[in-house]
Enzyme design. Structure first.
Site, PDB file in Angstrom:
ATOM      1  N   PRO A  62       0.833  -1.208   0.000  1.00 56.29           N
ATOM      2  CA  PRO A  62       0.000   0.000   0.000  1.00 56.29           C
ATOM      3  C   PRO A  62       0.863   1.250   0.000  1.00 56.29           C
ATOM      4  CG  PRO A  62      -0.273  -1.253   2.049  1.00 56.29           C
ATOM      5  CD  PRO A  62       0.700  -2.013   1.199  1.00 56.29           C
ATOM      6  N   GLY A  67       1.985   5.040   0.671  1.00 55.45           N
ATOM      7  CA  GLY A  67       1.704   6.019   1.730  1.00 55.45           C
ATOM      8  C   GLY A  67       1.151   5.392   2.998  1.00 55.45           C
ATOM      9  N   ASP A  76      15.511   3.059   4.753  1.00 52.16           N
ATOM     10  CA  ASP A  76      14.460   2.434   3.934  1.00 52.16           C
ATOM     11  C   ASP A  76      15.057   1.672   2.759  1.00 52.16           C
ATOM     12  OD1 ASP A  76      12.976   4.058   5.573  1.00 52.16           O
ATOM     13  OD2 ASP A  76      11.732   4.901   3.982  1.00 52.16           O
TER      14      ASP A  76
HETATM   15  O1  PMV Z   1       8.557   7.922   6.357  1.00 50.76           O
HETATM   16  P1  PMV Z   1       9.339   6.707   6.114  1.00 50.76           P
HETATM   17  O2  PMV Z   1       8.634   5.462   6.452  1.00 50.76           O
HETATM   18  O3  PMV Z   1       9.982   6.680   4.759  1.00 50.76           O
HETATM   19  O4  PMV Z   1      10.572   6.720   7.166  1.00 50.76           O
HETATM   20  C1  PMV Z   1      11.474   7.729   7.191  1.00 50.76           C
HETATM   21  C2  PMV Z   1      12.462   7.540   8.289  1.00 50.76           C
HETATM   22  C3  PMV Z   1      13.133   8.837   8.699  1.00 50.76           C
HETATM   23  O5  PMV Z   1      14.095   8.486   9.694  1.00 50.76           O
HETATM   24  C4  PMV Z   1      12.134   9.795   9.297  1.00 50.76           C
HETATM   25  C5  PMV Z   1      13.832   9.520   7.534  1.00 50.76           C
HETATM   26  C6  PMV Z   1      15.021   8.750   7.001  1.00 50.76           C
HETATM   27  O6  PMV Z   1      15.321   8.899   5.814  1.00 50.76           O
HETATM   28  O7  PMV Z   1      15.688   8.040   7.775  1.00 50.76           O
END
Ligand code: PMV
Length: 312
Positions: A81, A83, A132
């Site tokens: 999914p 977002g 990520d």
């Molecule tokens: O928003 P997401 O699930 O892509 O997570 C980002 C994680 C952060 O630490 C907020 C940003 C990052 O790039 O590490």
């Protein structure tokens, strides 16, 4: 034609603080995005539409990274999914880069894809850590640290930051994600925390404390002590709330799920987005999330990171 697929992720500990080089732990999810690619006709298309930099910044930058000048035909398929706090943009970037290199008949190391995917995310988001993208490349779970430890996969640096990415084994555990339904892009939240961080020492102390919670979390995970993992998730959430990245809808889901969980916290950038619960009763927790107006997803860690698939 080539096809590369890559899994999404959830962050168990350390989001935001990881941007400042602090440790973090993330795991992949058994939901994936695939990028199917062949050489195109006159212009590059994605899902039968002409490529538009505004709408497809990840593809535009991934093409630049691989130095491809010829038109491409790109189709994406996803059971992840978008977002929902499960790293869909990282999974998309990794699968696009995997396919682009495969199309060039290049045998590319995971480490190279992880570095390139991080650069692409960094450019698009304005600031980022490799959490990520490296989770999506490796699959399973990763532990990030500024120190080199056992099970090192690769190291990524930017400016004065160094992230050592390690493979991590996790105990058997059940997690449920609850999406608030509020779409909150990561870039502005990272920027907001950055302003707080640069403005005062208190924010730096909170970020340091998150780093310490992550290290305790790693120890608890290695000991299979889920009660301690849950307590530390709750503590990590509290610190993220102090950083200002929670949201009333997240608070509602986090609080309601704790009754039936070891621990619950927001996951990812926050500001809406998603929370995660560690529980022995995933159905019960999913039910609570739904009753509170959230969207629950139960998942298992993915055994496989990025991989080329047979297609057609
Ligand atoms: O928003 P997401 O699930 O892509 O997570 C980002 C994680 C952060 O630490 C907020 C940003 C990052 O790039 O590490």
């Amino acid at each position: 034609m080539v096809c590369c697929s890559a899994p999404g992720k959830v962050i168990l500990f350390g989001e935001h603080a990881v941007v400042y080089g602090k440790p973090a732990i993330a795991l992949s999810v058994n939901k994936r995005i695939s990028s199917i690619m062949s050489w195109g006709d006159k212009k590059t298309t994605i899902n039968h539409m002409e490529l538009d930099e505004e709408k497809q910044p990840f593809l535009v930058r991934a093409i630049e990274k691989t130095n491809i000048k010829k038109p491409l035909s790109v189709t994406t398929e996803s059971d992840l999914p978008s977002g929902a706090g499960m790293g869909s943009s990282a999974a998309l970037t990794v699968s696009l880069l995997g396919s682009l290199h495969a199309l060039k008949e290049e045998d590319t190391e995971n480490e190279t894809i992880a570095e390139e995917a991080f650069d692409v995310e960094y450019d698009v988001q304005g600031s980022a850590s490799p959490i990520d993208t490296s989770t999506s490349v490796h699959g399973r779970a990763i532990f990030i640290s500024d120190r080199e430890e056992k099970n090192l996969l690769w190291s990524i640096s930017k400016g004065d930051k160094l992230w050592n990415i390690h493979h991590m084994d996790l105990p058997d555990m059940k997690l449920v994600i609850g999406h608030t339904g509020i779409h909150a892009p990561t870039g502005p939240l990272v920027k907001m925390v950055g302003e707080f961080y640069n403005a005062n020492n208190f924010a730096k102390e909170v970020i340091d404390e998150i780093g310490m919670v992550v290290l305790k979390g790693k120890k608890a995970l290695n000991n299979g002590d889920l009660e301690e993992v849950g307590r530390l998730m709750n503590k990590n959430h509290k610190l993220l709330r102090i950083l200002g990245v929670s949201h009333p809808r997240l608070e509602s889901l986090v609080r309601a799920t704790r009754k039936h969980s070891y621990g619950s916290k927001l996951t990812g950038a926050g500001g809406g987005g998603a929370m995660i619960s560690l529980t022995d009763k995933p159905e019960k927790v999913a039910d609570i999330i739904e009753k509170r107006g959230g969207e629950p997803y139960t998942f298992k860690p993915s055994k496989h990171g990025m991989r080329l698939e047979e297609k057609g």
